[in-house]
Design a protein around this motif. Structure first.
Motif, PDB file in Angstrom:
ATOM      1  N   LYS A 172     -75.359  10.550 -29.754  1.00  0.00           N
ATOM      2  CA  LYS A 172     -74.550  10.572 -28.538  1.00  0.00           C
ATOM      3  C   LYS A 172     -73.640  11.791 -28.539  1.00  0.00           C
ATOM      4  N   ARG A 173     -73.684  12.494 -27.419  1.00  0.00           N
ATOM      5  CA  ARG A 173     -72.828  13.669 -27.295  1.00  0.00           C
ATOM      6  C   ARG A 173     -71.383  13.253 -27.071  1.00  0.00           C
ATOM      7  N   LYS A 174     -70.554  13.875 -27.803  1.00  0.00           N
ATOM      8  CA  LYS A 174     -69.137  13.573 -27.655  1.00  0.00           C
ATOM      9  C   LYS A 174     -68.593  14.283 -26.421  1.00  0.00           C
ATOM     10  N   LYS A 175     -67.966  13.506 -25.577  1.00  0.00           N
ATOM     11  CA  LYS A 175     -67.376  14.081 -24.368  1.00  0.00           C
ATOM     12  C   LYS A 175     -66.094  14.821 -24.724  1.00  0.00           C
ATOM     13  N   THR A 176     -66.013  16.056 -24.213  1.00  0.00           N
ATOM     14  CA  THR A 176     -64.813  16.841 -24.453  1.00  0.00           C
ATOM     15  C   THR A 176     -63.669  16.283 -23.607  1.00  0.00           C
ATOM     16  N   LYS A 177     -62.590  16.045 -24.238  1.00  0.00           N
ATOM     17  CA  LYS A 177     -61.433  15.502 -23.540  1.00  0.00           C
ATOM     18  C   LYS A 177     -60.646  16.630 -22.898  1.00  0.00           C
ATOM     19  N   SER A 178     -60.389  16.484 -21.625  1.00  0.00           N
ATOM     20  CA  SER A 178     -59.586  17.478 -20.910  1.00  0.00           C
ATOM     21  C   SER A 178     -58.125  17.055 -20.921  1.00  0.00           C
ATOM     22  N   PHE A 179     -57.269  18.016 -20.658  1.00  0.00           N
ATOM     23  CA  PHE A 179     -55.839  17.734 -20.641  1.00  0.00           C
ATOM     24  C   PHE A 179     -55.490  16.885 -19.420  1.00  0.00           C
ATOM     25  N   THR A 180     -54.571  15.992 -19.594  1.00  0.00           N
ATOM     26  CA  THR A 180     -54.065  15.210 -18.468  1.00  0.00           C
ATOM     27  C   THR A 180     -53.084  16.066 -17.678  1.00  0.00           C
ATOM     28  N   ALA A 181     -52.765  15.601 -16.473  1.00  0.00           N
ATOM     29  CA  ALA A 181     -51.821  16.347 -15.642  1.00  0.00           C
ATOM     30  C   ALA A 181     -50.464  16.472 -16.333  1.00  0.00           C
ATOM     31  N   LYS A 182     -50.049  15.414 -17.033  1.00  0.00           N
ATOM     32  CA  LYS A 182     -48.779  15.460 -17.762  1.00  0.00           C
ATOM     33  C   LYS A 182     -48.821  16.491 -18.876  1.00  0.00           C
ATOM     34  N   GLN A 183     -49.944  16.540 -19.611  1.00  0.00           N
ATOM     35  CA  GLN A 183     -50.070  17.511 -20.695  1.00  0.00           C
ATOM     36  C   GLN A 183     -50.069  18.938 -20.168  1.00  0.00           C
ATOM     37  N   ARG A 184     -50.730  19.144 -19.016  1.00  0.00           N
ATOM     38  CA  ARG A 184     -50.746  20.490 -18.430  1.00  0.00           C
ATOM     39  C   ARG A 184     -49.350  20.921 -18.020  1.00  0.00           C
ATOM     40  N   ARG A 185     -48.579  19.960 -17.487  1.00  0.00           N
ATOM     41  CA  ARG A 185     -47.207  20.301 -17.112  1.00  0.00           C
ATOM     42  C   ARG A 185     -46.371  20.628 -18.344  1.00  0.00           C
ATOM     43  N   GLU A 186     -46.536  19.824 -19.397  1.00  0.00           N
ATOM     44  CA  GLU A 186     -45.766  20.061 -20.615  1.00  0.00           C
ATOM     45  C   GLU A 186     -46.117  21.395 -21.259  1.00  0.00           C
ATOM     46  N   MET A 187     -47.386  21.784 -21.174  1.00  0.00           N
ATOM     47  CA  MET A 187     -47.815  23.064 -21.743  1.00  0.00           C
ATOM     48  C   MET A 187     -47.550  24.231 -20.807  1.00  0.00           C
ATOM     49  N   ARG A 188     -47.136  23.924 -19.575  1.00  0.00           N
ATOM     50  CA  ARG A 188     -46.784  24.939 -18.576  1.00  0.00           C
ATOM     51  C   ARG A 188     -47.954  25.898 -18.318  1.00  0.00           C
ATOM     52  N   LEU A 189     -49.131  25.299 -18.158  1.00  0.00           N
ATOM     53  CA  LEU A 189     -50.331  26.114 -17.969  1.00  0.00           C
ATOM     54  C   LEU A 189     -50.325  26.844 -16.632  1.00  0.00           C
ATOM     55  N   PHE A 190     -49.663  26.262 -15.631  1.00  0.00           N
ATOM     56  CA  PHE A 190     -49.684  26.860 -14.298  1.00  0.00           C
ATOM     57  C   PHE A 190     -48.393  27.607 -13.964  1.00  0.00           C
ATOM     58  N   GLU A 191     -47.551  27.779 -14.946  1.00  0.00           N
ATOM     59  CA  GLU A 191     -46.296  28.495 -14.710  1.00  0.00           C
ATOM     60  C   GLU A 191     -46.547  30.006 -14.673  1.00  0.00           C
ATOM     61  N   ILE A 192     -45.928  30.683 -13.729  1.00  0.00           N
ATOM     62  CA  ILE A 192     -45.999  32.142 -13.633  1.00  0.00           C
ATOM     63  C   ILE A 192     -44.728  32.713 -14.242  1.00  0.00           C
ATOM     64  N   GLU A 193     -44.896  33.542 -15.249  1.00  0.00           N
ATOM     65  CA  GLU A 193     -43.739  34.098 -15.950  1.00  0.00           C
ATOM     66  C   GLU A 193     -42.873  34.930 -14.994  1.00  0.00           C
ATOM     67  N   PRO A 194     -41.552  34.914 -15.193  1.00  0.00           N
ATOM     68  CA  PRO A 194     -40.652  35.647 -14.285  1.00  0.00           C
ATOM     69  C   PRO A 194     -40.982  37.133 -14.164  1.00  0.00           C
ATOM     70  N   GLU A 195     -41.422  37.745 -15.268  1.00  0.00           N
ATOM     71  CA  GLU A 195     -41.729  39.178 -15.189  1.00  0.00           C
ATOM     72  C   GLU A 195     -42.999  39.458 -14.377  1.00  0.00           C
ATOM     73  N   GLN A 196     -43.796  38.405 -14.138  1.00  0.00           N
ATOM     74  CA  GLN A 196     -45.012  38.562 -13.341  1.00  0.00           C
ATOM     75  C   GLN A 196     -44.792  38.209 -11.869  1.00  0.00           C
ATOM     76  N   GLN A 197     -43.615  37.763 -11.532  1.00  0.00           N
ATOM     77  CA  GLN A 197     -43.325  37.358 -10.154  1.00  0.00           C
ATOM     78  C   GLN A 197     -42.909  38.570  -9.331  1.00  0.00           C
ATOM     79  N   ARG A 198     -43.891  39.452  -9.097  1.00  0.00           N
ATOM     80  CA  ARG A 198     -43.641  40.666  -8.321  1.00  0.00           C
ATOM     81  C   ARG A 198     -44.717  40.804  -7.257  1.00  0.00           C
TER      82      ARG A 198
END
Length: 220
Positions: free
Chosen positions: A69-95
């Motif tokens: 049986k192939r092991k299903k890869t577990k994806s990050f939950t929405a809470k984990q993504r927020r905690e890891m700040r995956l979608f945050e744009i760094e201030p120096e990139q906000q131009r």
């Protein structure tokens, strides 16, 4: 028949292979045991009957391997993504200037999507294409809102989520604008399209299969 099935090797060949000569009884016993192993489901009488009637092709019964049986890869939950700040744009990139090339790519993408955006193109066709298109890189303006502070915000869409747009303005300010209760407009090559955010609360990947009504009154 027996002579055709098994017989003694020539003496010279047996000496070269270092084999001891066997008597016919031993050879017959070996062949009989070999056939039983090769055809375990058949009785002795059936084996002899087959041998006397036709040629036999011995098959090798390989053991069936159990499927792993192939092991299903577990994806990050929405809470984990927020905690890891995956979608945050760094201030120096906000131009704003950094994302102007993205806007140029978006315009070319829309022109290709709408078959060149010719002057005689049907506005309904352009509107339908824009509503299902990827809006990352589009310049939008908040034209109507129940919250007056949002009206007039204009900039490049950097991120689209189900309920919000993240927009970078010319003043290099990152604005988080909710879709609900807001009307957005975007313009490209003279075509102006309006987006009613309350009816637009979908992820970018979900809009391609959504059917939007192009006519009728829509309240904020």
């Amino acid at each position: 028949m027996e002579g055709a099935l098994y017989g003694g090797l020539p003496r010279q060949a047996a000496e070269e292979l270092s084999l001891q000569p066997q008597r016919s009884e031993e050879a017959k016993a070996f062949v009989s045991a070999f056939l039983k192993r090769s055809m375990p489901k058949m009785k002795d009488e059936a084996i002899q009957d087959v041998l006397s009637r036709k040629a036999v092709i011995l098959e090798h019964h390989a053991k069936r391997r159990k499927k792993q049986k192939r092991k299903k890869t577990k994806s990050f939950t929405a809470k984990q993504r927020r905690e890891m700040r995956l979608f945050e744009i760094e201030p120096e990139q906000q131009r704003y200037a950094i994302f102007l090339p993205l806007h140029e790519l978006w315009k070319q993408y829309i022109r290709d999507l709408c078959y060149g955006l010719k002057p005689d193109a049907q506005p309904q066709m352009v509107q339908a294409k824009l509503l299902k298109a990827d809006l990352h890189g589009a310049i939008v303006t908040v034209t109507k809102s129940k919250c007056p502070s949002y009206v007039g915000i204009k900039g490049i869409i950097l991120q689209e989520f189900k309920h919000i747009f993240k927009i970078i303005t010319k003043e290099d300010k990152l604005k988080v604008v909710p879709k609900v209760n807001n009307v957005f407009s975007l313009e490209i090559d003279g075509f102006i399209s309006y987006i009613y955010g309350s009816k637009f609360q979908l992820r970018a990947s979900e809009r391609s299969a959504k059917k939007f009504k192009l006519k009728g009154t829509i309240d904020l």
